[in-house]
Design a protein around this motif. Sequence first.
Motif, short mmCIF file in Angstrom:
data_model
loop_
_atom_site.label_atom_id
_atom_site.label_comp_id
_atom_site.label_asym_id
_atom_site.label_seq_id
_atom_site.Cartn_x
_atom_site.Cartn_y
_atom_site.Cartn_z
N GLY A 1 0.80 -1.08 0.08
CA GLY A 1 0.09 -0.02 -0.01
C GLY A 1 0.71 1.28 0.02
O GLY A 1 0.33 2.45 0.17
N LEU A 2 2.35 1.20 -0.19
CA LEU A 2 3.07 2.37 -0.31
C LEU A 2 2.63 3.07 -1.56
O LEU A 2 2.37 2.61 -2.50
N THR A 3 2.85 4.44 -1.66
CA THR A 3 2.36 5.10 -2.70
C THR A 3 3.68 5.63 -3.47
O THR A 3 3.69 6.29 -4.54
N CYS A 4 4.82 4.96 -2.99
CA CYS A 4 6.12 5.03 -3.62
C CYS A 4 6.75 3.67 -3.63
O CYS A 4 6.34 2.81 -3.33
N SER A 5 8.00 3.89 -4.45
CA SER A 5 8.76 2.55 -4.37
C SER A 5 9.37 2.31 -2.73
O SER A 5 9.61 2.98 -2.26
N GLY A 6 9.63 0.90 -2.84
CA GLY A 6 9.94 0.43 -1.44
C GLY A 6 11.23 -0.49 -1.44
O GLY A 6 11.35 -1.47 -2.48
N GLU A 7 12.08 -0.66 -0.35
CA GLU A 7 13.18 -1.52 -0.62
C GLU A 7 13.39 -2.11 0.82
O GLU A 7 13.39 -1.43 1.73
N ALA A 8 13.14 -3.54 0.90
CA ALA A 8 13.73 -4.14 1.96
C ALA A 8 15.07 -4.27 2.45
O ALA A 8 15.72 -4.90 1.49
N VAL A 9 15.54 -4.02 3.56
CA VAL A 9 16.82 -4.13 3.98
C VAL A 9 17.14 -4.90 5.04
O VAL A 9 16.72 -4.66 6.11
N VAL A 10 17.69 -6.32 4.73
CA VAL A 10 18.06 -7.09 6.15
C VAL A 10 19.00 -6.43 6.74
O VAL A 10 19.80 -5.85 6.37
N LYS A 11 18.82 -6.38 8.10
CA LYS A 11 19.47 -5.78 9.08
C LYS A 11 19.67 -4.16 8.79
O LYS A 11 20.84 -3.48 8.96
N GLY A 12 18.72 -3.63 8.43
CA GLY A 12 18.79 -2.37 7.93
C GLY A 12 19.08 -1.16 8.96
O GLY A 12 19.67 -0.16 8.65
N ASP A 13 18.52 -1.39 10.24
CA ASP A 13 19.20 -0.49 11.15
C ASP A 13 20.43 -0.42 11.58
O ASP A 13 20.93 0.29 12.32
N ALA A 14 21.21 -1.53 10.86
CA ALA A 14 22.72 -1.29 11.08
C ALA A 14 23.44 -1.19 9.69
O ALA A 14 24.56 -0.90 9.81
N ARG A 15 22.50 -0.71 8.81
CA ARG A 15 23.04 -0.17 7.43
C ARG A 15 22.57 0.97 7.05
O ARG A 15 23.38 1.87 6.16
N SER A 16 21.43 1.39 7.27
CA SER A 16 21.01 2.89 6.86
C SER A 16 20.68 3.69 8.11
O SER A 16 19.99 3.18 8.93
N VAL A 17 21.19 4.92 8.02
CA VAL A 17 21.09 5.94 9.07
C VAL A 17 19.47 6.26 9.10
O VAL A 17 19.16 6.72 10.36
N SER A 18 18.90 6.25 8.19
CA SER A 18 17.34 6.58 7.94
C SER A 18 16.64 5.40 9.03
O SER A 18 15.74 6.00 9.47
N ILE A 19 17.03 4.14 8.57
CA ILE A 19 16.36 3.17 9.43
C ILE A 19 16.73 2.91 10.95
O ILE A 19 15.88 2.94 11.69
N ALA A 20 18.03 3.36 10.85
CA ALA A 20 18.49 3.46 12.34
C ALA A 20 17.56 4.40 13.31
O ALA A 20 17.38 4.36 14.39
N ALA A 21 17.41 5.55 12.52
CA ALA A 21 16.67 6.73 13.09
C ALA A 21 15.32 6.43 13.41
O ALA A 21 14.76 6.66 14.53
N ALA A 22 14.54 5.70 12.38
CA ALA A 22 13.31 5.14 12.79
C ALA A 22 13.38 4.19 13.79
O ALA A 22 12.21 4.28 14.51
N SER A 23 14.26 3.41 13.86
CA SER A 23 14.26 2.18 15.10
C SER A 23 14.27 3.11 16.39
O SER A 23 13.73 2.53 17.33
N ILE A 24 15.11 4.12 16.48
CA ILE A 24 15.32 4.93 17.54
C ILE A 24 13.87 5.51 18.00
O ILE A 24 13.60 5.82 19.29
N ILE A 25 13.30 6.37 17.40
CA ILE A 25 11.91 6.96 17.51
C ILE A 25 11.11 5.83 17.86
O ILE A 25 10.23 6.21 18.83
N ALA A 26 10.89 4.78 17.13
CA ALA A 26 9.97 3.74 17.38
C ALA A 26 10.28 3.26 19.02
O ALA A 26 9.30 3.10 19.64
N LYS A 27 11.48 2.69 19.12
CA LYS A 27 11.78 2.20 20.61
C LYS A 27 11.48 3.27 21.53
O LYS A 27 10.98 2.78 22.66
#
Length: 224
Positions: A138-164
């Motif tokens: 249901g995303l309105t844009c392209s998406g990319e799954a990243v295994v261990k993404g919170d250790a690879r992408s600063v954007s995902i890491a930032a999201a993990s911190i906010i969520a936690k």
Amino acid sequence: MKRRTPPDSPGLFPDLPLVPDFSLESRAKRKGLWPVAGTDEAGRGPLAGPVVAAAVILDPKRIPEGLNDSKKLSAVQREALYQQILECAVVSIASSSPKRIDLIDIRKASLDAMRRAVAGLDLEARHVLTDGRDVPMGLTCSGEAVVKGDARSVSIAAASIIAKVMRDRMMARAGLVYPDYGFEVHAGYGTDRHRSAIVTHGPCPLHRMSFRPLKRDQEAAPAP
């Protein structure tokens, strides 16, 4: 933001922990896919409470130092980074309740919360980096799954911190509403103290009845 560089003597170095960087975001930007949002969730494993997702679009010129997988950071570090992220990034948060988790299962509830977090961003993302193996439907844009993404992408890491941090705060509040369970201490995870409280007091409305041992106990309960 420092980027990883390959060692000049491959095969001789021990495995080093990954440090998230901006390379996945930069690659998407070069393809004309900008802005890029990272999304992650917190709370898939607990016996109680919601699963909370966050989506974050970072400013490439104002990336906070020290971003990493939230599980690798102390509570003090997470709180400090939480405030920094809110000050310099576009952030959205969504959650799925225990009832919704029981209705559609934790995987689908987590992905749906991530989708809604992305949809709630004030700035529309052109590409989404998702932690794990699945891209939310249901995303309105392209998406990319990243295994261990919170250790690879600063954007995902930032999201993990906010969520936690947000989920921990929600469970601390839950501890005031349901004081018999110690939610403010274990955040709903299946600790000995939590399991003992369930045996003594029974489940409360925040418990996920589709999770064992709650599901098992429910199935074993005698018919009225």
